[in-house]
Write a protein that holds these residues in place. Structure first.
Motif, PDB file in Angstrom:
ATOM      1  N   TYR A 103       0.827  -1.208   0.000  1.00  0.00           N
ATOM      2  CA  TYR A 103       0.000   0.000   0.000  1.00  0.00           C
ATOM      3  C   TYR A 103       0.861   1.258   0.000  1.00  0.00           C
ATOM      4  N   VAL A 104       1.881   1.277   0.845  1.00  0.00           N
ATOM      5  CA  VAL A 104       2.760   2.443   0.926  1.00  0.00           C
ATOM      6  C   VAL A 104       3.509   2.644  -0.394  1.00  0.00           C
ATOM      7  N   LEU A 105       4.075   1.565  -0.933  1.00  0.00           N
ATOM      8  CA  LEU A 105       4.813   1.672  -2.194  1.00  0.00           C
ATOM      9  C   LEU A 105       3.902   2.077  -3.347  1.00  0.00           C
ATOM     10  N   GLY A 106       2.675   1.580  -3.326  1.00  0.00           N
ATOM     11  CA  GLY A 106       1.769   1.860  -4.435  1.00  0.00           C
ATOM     12  C   GLY A 106       1.177   3.251  -4.415  1.00  0.00           C
ATOM     13  N   THR A 107       1.080   3.873  -3.252  1.00  0.00           N
ATOM     14  CA  THR A 107       0.410   5.175  -3.159  1.00  0.00           C
ATOM     15  C   THR A 107       1.354   6.333  -2.866  1.00  0.00           C
ATOM     16  N   ALA A 108       2.632   6.060  -2.671  1.00  0.00           N
ATOM     17  CA  ALA A 108       3.570   7.123  -2.294  1.00  0.00           C
ATOM     18  C   ALA A 108       4.361   7.660  -3.473  1.00  0.00           C
ATOM     19  N   SER A 109       3.970   7.333  -4.702  1.00  0.00           N
ATOM     20  CA  SER A 109       4.666   7.808  -5.901  1.00  0.00           C
ATOM     21  C   SER A 109       6.142   7.440  -5.873  1.00  0.00           C
ATOM     22  N   ILE A 110       6.422   6.210  -5.437  1.00  0.00           N
ATOM     23  CA  ILE A 110       7.788   5.707  -5.415  1.00  0.00           C
ATOM     24  C   ILE A 110       8.067   4.861  -6.648  1.00  0.00           C
ATOM     25  N   LEU A 111       7.093   4.041  -7.031  1.00  0.00           N
ATOM     26  CA  LEU A 111       7.229   3.131  -8.162  1.00  0.00           C
ATOM     27  C   LEU A 111       6.597   3.735  -9.411  1.00  0.00           C
ATOM     28  N   PRO A 112       6.945   3.232 -10.580  1.00  0.00           N
ATOM     29  CA  PRO A 112       6.233   3.659 -11.795  1.00  0.00           C
ATOM     30  C   PRO A 112       4.741   3.377 -11.659  1.00  0.00           C
ATOM     31  N   ASP A 113       3.938   4.180 -12.326  1.00  0.00           N
ATOM     32  CA  ASP A 113       2.487   4.084 -12.160  1.00  0.00           C
ATOM     33  C   ASP A 113       1.953   2.687 -12.465  1.00  0.00           C
ATOM     34  N   GLU A 114       2.411   2.083 -13.548  1.00  0.00           N
ATOM     35  CA  GLU A 114       1.874   0.775 -13.931  1.00  0.00           C
ATOM     36  C   GLU A 114       2.267  -0.301 -12.922  1.00  0.00           C
ATOM     37  N   VAL A 115       3.468  -0.200 -12.365  1.00  0.00           N
ATOM     38  CA  VAL A 115       3.886  -1.145 -11.325  1.00  0.00           C
ATOM     39  C   VAL A 115       3.006  -0.965 -10.093  1.00  0.00           C
ATOM     40  N   TYR A 160     -13.900  10.829 -13.325  1.00  0.00           N
ATOM     41  CA  TYR A 160     -14.897  11.577 -14.089  1.00  0.00           C
ATOM     42  C   TYR A 160     -14.375  11.842 -15.506  1.00  0.00           C
ATOM     43  N   GLU A 161     -15.185  11.527 -16.492  1.00  0.00           N
ATOM     44  CA  GLU A 161     -14.761  11.723 -17.885  1.00  0.00           C
ATOM     45  C   GLU A 161     -14.545  13.187 -18.212  1.00  0.00           C
ATOM     46  N   GLN A 162     -15.304  14.072 -17.548  1.00  0.00           N
ATOM     47  CA  GLN A 162     -15.226  15.492 -17.886  1.00  0.00           C
ATOM     48  C   GLN A 162     -14.159  16.234 -17.102  1.00  0.00           C
ATOM     49  N   VAL A 163     -13.434  15.520 -16.209  1.00  0.00           N
ATOM     50  CA  VAL A 163     -12.418  16.163 -15.384  1.00  0.00           C
ATOM     51  C   VAL A 163     -11.048  15.623 -15.761  1.00  0.00           C
ATOM     52  N   ILE A 164     -10.146  16.517 -16.110  1.00  0.00           N
ATOM     53  CA  ILE A 164      -8.785  16.130 -16.443  1.00  0.00           C
ATOM     54  C   ILE A 164      -8.002  15.979 -15.145  1.00  0.00           C
ATOM     55  N   SER A 165      -7.514  14.774 -14.882  1.00  0.00           N
ATOM     56  CA  SER A 165      -6.767  14.530 -13.665  1.00  0.00           C
ATOM     57  C   SER A 165      -5.795  13.388 -13.910  1.00  0.00           C
ATOM     58  N   HIS A 166      -4.909  13.171 -12.958  1.00  0.00           N
ATOM     59  CA  HIS A 166      -3.917  12.097 -13.046  1.00  0.00           C
ATOM     60  C   HIS A 166      -4.453  10.924 -12.238  1.00  0.00           C
ATOM     61  N   TYR A 167      -5.142  10.009 -12.907  1.00  0.00           N
ATOM     62  CA  TYR A 167      -5.842   8.929 -12.228  1.00  0.00           C
ATOM     63  C   TYR A 167      -4.894   7.766 -11.948  1.00  0.00           C
ATOM     64  N   VAL A 168      -4.110   7.899 -10.904  1.00  0.00           N
ATOM     65  CA  VAL A 168      -3.127   6.883 -10.517  1.00  0.00           C
ATOM     66  C   VAL A 168      -3.247   6.646  -9.006  1.00  0.00           C
ATOM     67  N   PRO A 169      -2.700   5.532  -8.488  1.00  0.00           N
ATOM     68  CA  PRO A 169      -2.790   5.260  -7.053  1.00  0.00           C
ATOM     69  C   PRO A 169      -2.224   6.365  -6.180  1.00  0.00           C
ATOM     70  N   ALA A 170      -1.169   7.037  -6.644  1.00  0.00           N
ATOM     71  CA  ALA A 170      -0.582   8.104  -5.846  1.00  0.00           C
ATOM     72  C   ALA A 170      -1.558   9.256  -5.606  1.00  0.00           C
ATOM     73  N   MET A 171      -2.557   9.374  -6.466  1.00  0.00           N
ATOM     74  CA  MET A 171      -3.569  10.416  -6.313  1.00  0.00           C
ATOM     75  C   MET A 171      -4.846   9.873  -5.675  1.00  0.00           C
ATOM     76  N   GLY A 172      -4.803   8.618  -5.213  1.00  0.00           N
ATOM     77  CA  GLY A 172      -5.955   8.051  -4.519  1.00  0.00           C
ATOM     78  C   GLY A 172      -6.883   7.226  -5.377  1.00  0.00           C
ATOM     79  N   TYR A 173      -6.474   6.909  -6.605  1.00  0.00           N
ATOM     80  CA  TYR A 173      -7.324   6.139  -7.517  1.00  0.00           C
ATOM     81  C   TYR A 173      -6.767   4.723  -7.662  1.00  0.00           C
ATOM     82  N   PHE A 174      -7.549   3.739  -7.254  1.00  0.00           N
ATOM     83  CA  PHE A 174      -7.108   2.351  -7.289  1.00  0.00           C
ATOM     84  C   PHE A 174      -7.482   1.705  -8.620  1.00  0.00           C
ATOM     85  N   PRO A 175      -6.697   0.702  -9.053  1.00  0.00           N
ATOM     86  CA  PRO A 175      -6.975   0.071 -10.353  1.00  0.00           C
ATOM     87  C   PRO A 175      -8.203  -0.828 -10.337  1.00  0.00           C
ATOM     88  N   LEU A 176      -8.637  -1.278  -9.162  1.00  0.00           N
ATOM     89  CA  LEU A 176      -9.817  -2.127  -9.051  1.00  0.00           C
ATOM     90  C   LEU A 176     -10.969  -1.339  -8.452  1.00  0.00           C
TER      91      LEU A 176
END
Length: 292
Positions: free
Chosen positions: A213-225, A247-263
């Motif tokens: 969890y820490v590694l995945g959300t702390a922007s330590i690893l590449p996004d896909e990893v 949200y489709e209408q909102v431009i954002s960085h949808y990655v775990p480091a920003m709080g968005y999980f892949p599942l």
């Protein structure tokens, strides 16, 4: 957005203006009235001057409006699950207590007494899991139910924006936080029964739950990893706490480091439950096949 092959990402944004021209508009359904102007969503520099403000030009009954940014909602600031950051400490405590709930009996030789009182070993371990899970869920539910609304009220009272969510979503986040603690405690209990020693079991539980969890959300690893790490490890269960969808209408960085999980929330929680069930099944099998 640029990805660092060694981990983390860097983002850079440029403003793109959109201009809209409107005519034949009026105030209150009449051709007369008073107009007011407000630049909604404008950012300000440190000296208080507006940064890239919107524009308005009126030419008779024609209005030309220029502006930048996304259509609501504002997902770049606070979300309710961020008030539960301290739950990681509670998770470590739950892991230690759950492991000791079974390993203490091995260390002191009391496991024989327990099995004499209840010779069905699988049922005994399942009963321990129910007790640990229920107690952890109850404590976590009370803590989260108090923390989330209180923290949101304090943040908003101090002018810190927190994105509003529906009552059902708030209930899911609160109950989900308690559920993650409870299922993680069951997983830790099963590891304790497998290792039969406190230190290895606690370390193993932290490695499979906290570290990913820490590694995945702390922007330590590449996004896909990070995405794959939060798909394949028990840390996927933290997805149950995500309150803001993409949200489709909102431009954002949808990655775990920003709080968005892949599942999706319940999908991630199901992964955690599957790991707990597997570990508990292996623990029961070992307990039935080996003498204590």
């Amino acid at each position: 957005m640029e990805s660092n092959p060694l981990g983390g990402t860097a983002t850079a944004g440029r403003f793109s203006e959109v201009t809209a021209m409107m005519d034949e508009i009026s105030v209150g359904g009449t051709t007369s009235g008073t107009w007011s102007r407000d630049d909604i969503g404008v950012d300000y520099d440190v000296d208080g001057t507006p940064h890239h403000p919107g524009g308005l030009v009126r030419n008779g009954g024609t209005f030309t409006v220029t502006g930048t940014g996304d259509i609501a909602p504002n997902t770049t600031e606070g979300t309710i699950e961020r008030t539960l950051t301290g739950a990681l400490i509670a998770l470590v405590v739950a892991i230690v207590v759950a492991v000791l709930f079974v390993t203490a009996e091995y260390r002191r030789g009391l496991i024989r007494t327990t099995l004499l009182a209840g010779p069905r070993r699988g049922r005994m371990l399942a009963a321990k899991a129910v007790v640990v899970g229920a107690a952890t869920f109850a404590a976590g539910l009370v803590g989260a139910a108090v923390t989330v609304p209180l923290a949101v009220r304090v943040l908003r009272g101090n002018g810190i924006f927190t994105l509003p969510v529906s009552t059902l979503t708030q209930v899911r986040v609160i109950a989900g936080a308690a559920g993650v603690l409870a299922v993680s405690a069951v997983l830790a209990l099963a590891l304790g029964a497998l290792f039969r020693r406190s230190a290895p079991a606690v370390i193993a539980a932290i490695v499979v739950l906290v570290v990913p969890y820490v590694l995945g959300t702390a922007s330590i690893l590449p996004d896909e990893v990070s995405r794959w790490l939060l798909r394949l490890t028990p840390a996927a269960g933290f997805a149950i706490q995500q309150s803001v969808p993409e949200y489709e209408q909102v431009i954002s960085h949808y990655v775990p480091a920003m709080g968005y999980f892949p599942l999706p929330p319940w999908g991630g929680f199901a992964v955690l439950c599957a790991y707990a069930a597997l570990a508990l099944g292996l623990a029961v099998r070992r307990l039935n096949r080996r003498d204590v």
